[in-house]
Design a protein around this motif. Structure first.
Motif, PDB file in Angstrom:
ATOM      1  N   CYS A 203       1.024  -1.118  -0.064  1.00 42.97           N
ATOM      2  CA  CYS A 203       0.025  -0.009  -0.102  1.00 42.97           C
ATOM      3  C   CYS A 203       0.988   1.286   0.187  1.00 42.97           C
ATOM      4  O   CYS A 203       1.772   1.290   0.649  1.00 42.97           O
ATOM      5  CB  CYS A 203      -0.894  -0.082   1.193  1.00 42.97           C
ATOM      6  SG  CYS A 203      -2.180  -1.422   1.248  1.00 42.97           S
TER       7      CYS A 203
ATOM      8  N   ASP B  61       0.870   5.728   0.240  1.00 43.30           N
ATOM      9  CA  ASP B  61       0.424   7.039   0.686  1.00 43.30           C
ATOM     10  C   ASP B  61      -0.723   6.560   1.625  1.00 43.30           C
ATOM     11  O   ASP B  61      -1.907   7.074   1.223  1.00 43.30           O
ATOM     12  CB  ASP B  61       0.094   7.738  -0.467  1.00 43.30           C
ATOM     13  CG  ASP B  61       1.108   8.139  -1.388  1.00 43.30           C
ATOM     14  OD1 ASP B  61       2.305   8.821  -0.902  1.00 43.30           O
ATOM     15  OD2 ASP B  61       1.322   7.806  -2.531  1.00 43.30           O
ATOM     16  N   VAL B  62      -0.492   5.987   2.493  1.00 37.85           N
ATOM     17  CA  VAL B  62      -1.573   5.392   3.599  1.00 37.85           C
ATOM     18  C   VAL B  62      -2.284   6.483   3.951  1.00 37.85           C
ATOM     19  O   VAL B  62      -3.330   6.737   4.359  1.00 37.85           O
ATOM     20  CB  VAL B  62      -1.276   4.319   4.586  1.00 37.85           C
ATOM     21  CG1 VAL B  62      -2.081   4.035   5.512  1.00 37.85           C
ATOM     22  CG2 VAL B  62      -0.553   3.095   3.871  1.00 37.85           C
TER      23      VAL B  62
ATOM     24  N   CYS C 239      -2.766   9.534   2.998  1.00 39.90           N
ATOM     25  CA  CYS C 239      -3.607  10.380   2.163  1.00 39.90           C
ATOM     26  C   CYS C 239      -4.964   9.260   2.155  1.00 39.90           C
ATOM     27  O   CYS C 239      -5.964   9.995   1.709  1.00 39.90           O
ATOM     28  CB  CYS C 239      -3.032  10.646   0.840  1.00 39.90           C
ATOM     29  SG  CYS C 239      -1.708  11.866   0.843  1.00 39.90           S
ATOM     30  N   CYS C 240      -4.787   7.980   2.001  1.00 42.82           N
ATOM     31  CA  CYS C 240      -6.000   7.365   1.822  1.00 42.82           C
ATOM     32  C   CYS C 240      -6.779   7.495   2.959  1.00 42.82           C
ATOM     33  O   CYS C 240      -8.161   7.479   2.869  1.00 42.82           O
ATOM     34  CB  CYS C 240      -5.586   5.844   1.647  1.00 42.82           C
ATOM     35  SG  CYS C 240      -6.813   4.483   1.696  1.00 42.82           S
TER      36      CYS C 240
ATOM     37  N   ILE D 144     -10.700   9.018   2.908  1.00 43.46           N
ATOM     38  CA  ILE D 144     -11.989   8.210   3.581  1.00 43.46           C
ATOM     39  C   ILE D 144     -12.642   9.115   4.596  1.00 43.46           C
ATOM     40  O   ILE D 144     -13.886   9.310   4.493  1.00 43.46           O
ATOM     41  CB  ILE D 144     -11.204   6.931   4.091  1.00 43.46           C
ATOM     42  CG1 ILE D 144     -10.880   5.987   3.046  1.00 43.46           C
ATOM     43  CG2 ILE D 144     -12.552   6.374   4.805  1.00 43.46           C
ATOM     44  CD1 ILE D 144     -10.033   4.714   3.443  1.00 43.46           C
TER      45      ILE D 144
ATOM     46  N   HIS E 160      -3.289   1.476  -4.227  1.00 42.51           N
ATOM     47  CA  HIS E 160      -2.919   2.961  -4.460  1.00 42.51           C
ATOM     48  C   HIS E 160      -4.080   3.929  -4.443  1.00 42.51           C
ATOM     49  O   HIS E 160      -3.893   4.898  -4.932  1.00 42.51           O
ATOM     50  CB  HIS E 160      -2.426   2.769  -5.835  1.00 42.51           C
ATOM     51  CG  HIS E 160      -1.115   2.033  -6.073  1.00 42.51           C
ATOM     52  ND1 HIS E 160      -0.300   1.933  -5.382  1.00 42.51           N
ATOM     53  CD2 HIS E 160      -0.999   0.947  -6.960  1.00 42.51           C
ATOM     54  CE1 HIS E 160       0.811   0.685  -5.945  1.00 42.51           C
ATOM     55  NE2 HIS E 160       0.106   0.156  -6.667  1.00 42.51           N
ATOM     56  N   THR E 161      -5.058   3.537  -3.669  1.00 43.09           N
ATOM     57  CA  THR E 161      -6.023   4.744  -3.292  1.00 43.09           C
ATOM     58  C   THR E 161      -5.447   5.785  -2.756  1.00 43.09           C
ATOM     59  O   THR E 161      -5.740   6.979  -2.960  1.00 43.09           O
ATOM     60  CB  THR E 161      -7.171   3.940  -2.162  1.00 43.09           C
ATOM     61  OG1 THR E 161      -7.791   3.030  -2.928  1.00 43.09           O
ATOM     62  CG2 THR E 161      -8.196   5.185  -2.145  1.00 43.09           C
ATOM     63  N   GLY E 162      -4.440   5.731  -1.782  1.00 40.17           N
ATOM     64  CA  GLY E 162      -3.827   6.916  -1.239  1.00 40.17           C
ATOM     65  C   GLY E 162      -2.928   7.679  -2.164  1.00 40.17           C
ATOM     66  O   GLY E 162      -3.040   9.029  -2.185  1.00 40.17           O
ATOM     67  N   SER E 163      -2.234   7.071  -3.134  1.00 39.71           N
ATOM     68  CA  SER E 163      -1.512   7.655  -4.290  1.00 39.71           C
ATOM     69  C   SER E 163      -2.627   8.314  -5.159  1.00 39.71           C
ATOM     70  O   SER E 163      -2.101   9.699  -5.519  1.00 39.71           O
ATOM     71  CB  SER E 163      -0.682   6.794  -4.971  1.00 39.71           C
ATOM     72  OG  SER E 163       0.195   6.030  -4.064  1.00 39.71           O
TER      73      SER E 163
ATOM     74  N   ALA F 127      -5.540   9.592  -4.187  1.00 39.20           N
ATOM     75  CA  ALA F 127      -6.082  10.806  -3.418  1.00 39.20           C
ATOM     76  C   ALA F 127      -5.084  11.797  -3.455  1.00 39.20           C
ATOM     77  O   ALA F 127      -5.527  12.931  -3.561  1.00 39.20           O
ATOM     78  CB  ALA F 127      -6.439  10.219  -2.097  1.00 39.20           C
TER      79      ALA F 127
ATOM     80  N   SER G 119       4.926   4.945  -4.302  1.00 36.32           N
ATOM     81  CA  SER G 119       4.265   6.107  -3.735  1.00 36.32           C
ATOM     82  C   SER G 119       4.275   7.134  -4.898  1.00 36.32           C
ATOM     83  O   SER G 119       4.918   7.305  -5.917  1.00 36.32           O
ATOM     84  CB  SER G 119       4.784   6.820  -2.623  1.00 36.32           C
ATOM     85  OG  SER G 119       6.145   7.389  -2.681  1.00 36.32           O
TER      86      SER G 119
END
Length: 713
Positions: free
Chosen positions: A33, A35-36, A38-39, A43, A506-509, A511, A577
Motif C-alpha cells: 500500500c 500513501d496510506v 492520504c488514503c 476516506i 494505490h487509493t492513497g496515491s 487521492a 508512492s
C-alpha cells in the motif's frame, strides 16, 4: 540535451537511467500500500462529505427554488397544500419592487399573494367597491376574509387587505408582472394605456412599472431565452439522441479502422488538414477579390470598432485578408513541421499503430470510459443535489415593512405574534412580511463553509475518478507492452487486474495526486470569483495582478495534470508512492526531453485531428438537418426557435463521446511511450537484454534484437 538514438546517455542531474533487471516483466504484482495517510484522509473526507449531504438534506427544501413564496412563506402551487390551485404570485404594489431592497434581499417590500390567475384589466379598489359586479373579481386578489359590505375602502387599504389597484398582467416565471409593450416611438404602454390611477389619487406612468418589473425579476430577458431553448429541447431531444448515437457509431468505426489502417488513416488526416487549410486560403482570396469595388468594403476593422453583429466584419476586405494571411502562415508551419519532423511523425504513427494493437488485444478498455462516465455522473449529481439543499436550507425570516418612519422598520418579527406586540400601536401601517431566507443558528452561520466544502470535495472526487481510470488503463496497457511474446504473454483480464491493484494498493496515491490538482482548481475558482467582483472596479493594477495570477494558476494546473498523468503510469507499473513515481516519471521525461517535446505532442495532435474529424462529420450533418437544408427530410426536421441549440448540443456531445473513446487511445499512447523510453534505457537488443518494442518501432529506430537478426540472416 538530445539523446543519441543508439546509446542514450542520461544527464546525471535528472537521475540515473534504468538498469537492466532480468526479473522485470511488466507491472509488478508483489507490491504494498502507498500513501496510506492520504488514503485515510480521503476516506475521512468522504465520510464528512456524506455527513454534510445528510445535514443538508435534513435542513434543505428544494421547493424554495421551484415555487414562488407569498408573504407568509407559503409555496404557491405546491401539490397537497391549500394553495395547490394558486400557482402564481401577485404583488399588491409592484412599484415597491423598484426599491434597492429588492436586490439586497431578493424580496419586494410589499404584500404578496398566491392567486389562480393574473388580473387582466386595470381597476382601482374604489371603483370595485362602488360596483358590486366587480367586487368578486377584485376579492380574488385580496387577503382571505375581506368583506366589502362591513368595511369601507379606506379601512381595507389601512389594514392592507387589498391592493389599491389592479393592472393588466401576464404570468412570467410564475409571477404576475405588468403586460408591458412598446408602441412606435418607444412609448411604454400597459394594455394601450400610459397613465394609471393608483387608487390613492395619484397618477402613475407606465414607465414606472417597467422599472419595477425589471427589479422584481432581474433575469427576465434571460428567462425568456431560457424558455425558448427549453422548448427547442422538448421538440428535438430525440433527434439529439440520434445524433449522439451516430457520433458513438462513427467513433467506434474510426477506432476499428485505426486498428487495421492506422498509418493510412493518419496520413489521410494529415493530407485532409493541408487541403482544408488550402481551401480556406483559396476561399478567403476569392472573397477578398469579390469585395473589390463594393461600397464600404474598404473600411478597416479599426474604424469599424466592436460590433455585436459579427457578420458585419465579413463585408469588409480587410477581414478576409487577415484570414488569408493567418491561414497561409498556418499552412506553411504545418508543411515545414511535416518536412523537418518526418522521422518523428513516422515514430508517432508507429506508436499509434502499436496502440491500436494494444487496444485490439485489450478490447475491454473501450468499455472502461463508460464506468468513468457513470462515476463522474454520480459525483456531479451528488454535488448538485447537495448544493441545492444547502442553498435552500435557510429558515424563513420575516421583517417589519411600513411606509412611514418607524423605529421598528426592517426589524425581524413573527407573524403569529405580530398583532399582539406594541409595534402595531406605534406603527399603524406596519406589516410583518416574509423577507428572505436566513437563520441565526450555528448551522446557518457556517453554511458558506459547507458550500465551500461541497465544491472542494466535488473537485477532489471528480479528479480521483479520472485518476482511477488513468491508472487502470495504464496498468493494462503496460501489461501488453512488457509481454515479450504478444499476445501469449499478456495476462488474462488485464483491465480487472489493474483496477483491483489500483483500489487495493494505490487509493492513497490517487487521492494524493487528485488532492494537489483540486487545490489548484479551487484557487482558480476563487480567482474567477474575485474577477467577477472586481469587474466594476477602476483599479487597473488589481486587475492586472489578478490576470497574472489567473494565467499562472492555469499554467500550473496544466503542468500538474501532465505530471499526474505520467506519475500514475509509473504507479501502475512499479507500485511506488505518488511522489516517488512523479519524480521518476519527470526525470525519465527530462532525460528524453526532445522525444517528449516532439514525439508525444505529435501523437496528441494526430489524435486531436481524429476527434475533430468525427465532430466535423456529425456537426455538418446536424447543421444541414436542423437548418432544414436537406430537401428530403425538410418536413421531418423539428420547428425550432434557435436551430443552433440542438446543433451545438450534438457537437459538444459528439466531442465528449469522441474524447471518451480517444482518451483510451491517448492513455495507451502515453503508457506505451513511457514504456518505450524505459525499454531503450533498460535494454540494448542483445540476446540477454532484448527490446520489448514492436518490430515496426525497431525498424524505424534502426535497431534490432540479436536473436531476430540471426533469424533473418
Amino acid at each position: 540535451m538530445e539523446l543519441n538514438e543508439k546509446n542514450p546517455t542520461p544527464d546525471s542531474k535528472y537521475g540515473e537511467a534504468r538498469r537492466f533487471d532480468p526479473t522485470f516483466k511488466g507491472p509488478i504484482h508483489n507490491r504494498g500500500c502507498t500513501d496510506v495517510f492520504c488514503c485515510i484522509l480521503f476516506i475521512l473526507a468522504i465520510l464528512g462529505y456524506f455527513a454534510v449531504g445528510i445535514l443538508a438534506w435534513s435542513q434543505g427544501d428544494p421547493r424554495k427554488v421551484i415555487y414562488p413564496t407569498d408573504s407568509r412563506g407559503q409555496f404557491c402551487g405546491q401539490a397537497g397544500t391549500p394553495l395547490e390551485k394558486k400557482p402564481l404570485l401577485f404583488y399588491f404594489n409592484i412599484l415597491k419592487c423598484a426599491s434597492p431592497l429588492t436586490l439586497l434581499e431578493f424580496q419586494c417590500p410589499t404584500t404578496q399573494l398566491c392567486v389562480e390567475s393574473c388580473p387582466t384589466k386595470h381597476m382601482t379598489l374604489l371603483k370595485a367597491y362602488l360596483n358590486k359586479g366587480e367586487q368578486e373579481y377584485y376579492k380574488q386578489f385580496c387577503k382571505e376574509g375581506v368583506d366589502f359590505s362591513k368595511m369601507s375602502a379606506p379601512e381595507i387599504l389601512r389594514d392592507g387587505l387589498c391592493p389599491s389597484m389592479l393592472m393588466s398582467s401576464k404570468p412570467f416565471t410564475r409571477r404576475c408582472l405588468p403586460a408591458l409593450s412598446t408602441m412606435k416611438g418607444g412609448v411604454v404602454v400597459i394594455g394601450n394605456e400610459t397613465i394609471f390611477d393608483n387608487g390613492e389619487g395619484e397618477k402613475v406612468n407606465a414607465t414606472d412599472f417597467l422599472d419595477a418589473s425589471k427589479k422584481s425579476n432581474v433575469v427576465v430577458e434571460a428567462r425568456q431565452v431560457a424558455m425558448r431553448i427549453f422548448e427547442d429541447y422538448t421538440v428535438s431531444w430525440y433527434w439529439i439522441l440520434i445524433g449522439l448515437v451516430i457520433a458513438m457509431v462513427v467513433s467506434l468505426i474510426f477506432i476499428v479502422l485505426l486498428r487495421y489502417l492506422a498509418g493510412i488513416m493518419i496520413w489521410i488526416m494529415i493530407v485532409m488538414v493541408i487541403l482544408v487549410i488550402g481551401y480556406g486560403i483559396f476561399h478567403c482570396a476569392m472573397e477578398y477579390r469579390n469585395l473589390k469595388g463594393e461600397p464600404g468594403s474598404d473600411v478597416t476593422i479599426r474604424d469599424l470598432g466592436l460590433q455585436t453583429d459579427f457578420s458585419v466584419y465579413l463585408q469588409i476586405r480587410q477581414t478576409w485578408l487577415a484570414f488569408m494571411i493567418i491561414l497561409s502562415i498556418v499552412e506553411v508551419v504545418v508543411i515545414l513541421l511535416l518536412i523537418f519532423l518526418r522521422k518523428r511523425v513516422l515514430i508517432a504513427i508507429a506508436l499509434i499503430k502499436e496502440a491500436s494493437r494494444a487496444v485490439g488485444h485489450v478490447m475491454s478498455s473501450l468499455l472502461y470510459p463508460l464506468l468513468t462516465f457513470a462515476l463522474l455522473a454520480l459525483v456531479i449529481a451528488y454535488w448538485a443535489i447537495t448544493a441545492v439543499f444547502l442553498s435552500t436550507s435557510n429558515e424563513q425570516v420575516y421583517k417589519v415593512f411600513n411606509t412611514t418612519e418607524c423605529e421598528y422598520s426592517r426589524d425581524t418579527c413573527k407573524p403569529e405574534t405580530f398583532n399582539t406586540t406594541n409595534i402595531t400601536a406605534q406603527c399603524p401601517d406596519a406589516e410583518c412580511l416574509f423577507a428572505f431566507y436566513g437563520g441565526e443558528t450555528y448551522y446557518h452561520k457556517y453554511l458558506i463553509m459547507f458550500q465551500f466544502y461541497n465544491v472542494f470535495l466535488f473537485f477532489w472526487c471528480a479528479n480521483f475518478v479520472t485518476a482511477l481510470g488513468q491508472v487502470t488503463l495504464a496498468g493494462a496497457f503496460a501489461s501488453y507492452y512488457w509481454a515479450f511474446k504478444k499476445p501469449d504473454d499478456i495476462p488474462a483480464n488485464p483491465i480487472c487486474s489493474s483496477l483491483g491493484r489500483a483500489l487495493r494498493y494505490h487509493t492513497g496515491s490517487l487521492a494524493f495526486g487528485s488532492l494537489i490538482l483540486s487545490l489548484v482548481q479551487v484557487i482558480r475558482v476563487l480567482l474567477e470569483y474575485l474577477d467577477q467582483k472586481l469587474k466594476a472596479a477602476q483599479n487597473r493594477f488589481a486587475k492586472f495582478l489578478l490576470s497574472c495570477l489567473k494565467c499562472c494558476f492555469w499554467c500550473l494546473e496544466k503542468f500538474i495534470k501532465f505530471l499526474n498523468r505520467n506519475a500514475y503510469i509509473m504507479v501502475a507499473i512499479y507500485g511506488k508512492s505518488f511522489c516517488t513515481s512523479a519524480r521518476d516519471a519527470f526525470f525519465l521525461l527530462m532525460r528524453n526531453i526532445i522525444r517528449v517535446a516532439v514525439l508525444d505532442k505529435v501523437t496528441d495532435f494526430l489524435l486531436f485531428l481524429g476527434k475533430l474529424l468525427i465532430v466535423g462529420i456529425v456537426g455538418i450533418c446536424s447543421f444541414f438537418f436542423f437548418s432544414g437544408r436537406i430537401k428530403a427530410v425538410e418536413q421531418t426536421a423539428p420547428s425550432l426557435n434557435y436551430y443552433w441549440v440542438p446543433i451545438l448540443t450534438v457537437v459538444v456531445g459528439s466531442y465528449l463521446i469522441a474524447h471518451g473513446f480517444f482518451s483510451v487511445y491517448a492513455m495507451c499512447v502515453d503508457t506505451l511511450f513511457l514504456c518505450f523510453l524505459e525499454d531503450l534505457e533498460r535494454n540494448d537488443g542483445t540476446a540477454e537484454r532484448p527490446y520489448f518494442m514492436s518490430q515496426n518501432l525497431l525498424t524505424i529506430l534502426k535497431k534490432s534484437n540479436e536473436d531476430q537478426a540471426k533469424t533473418v540472416d
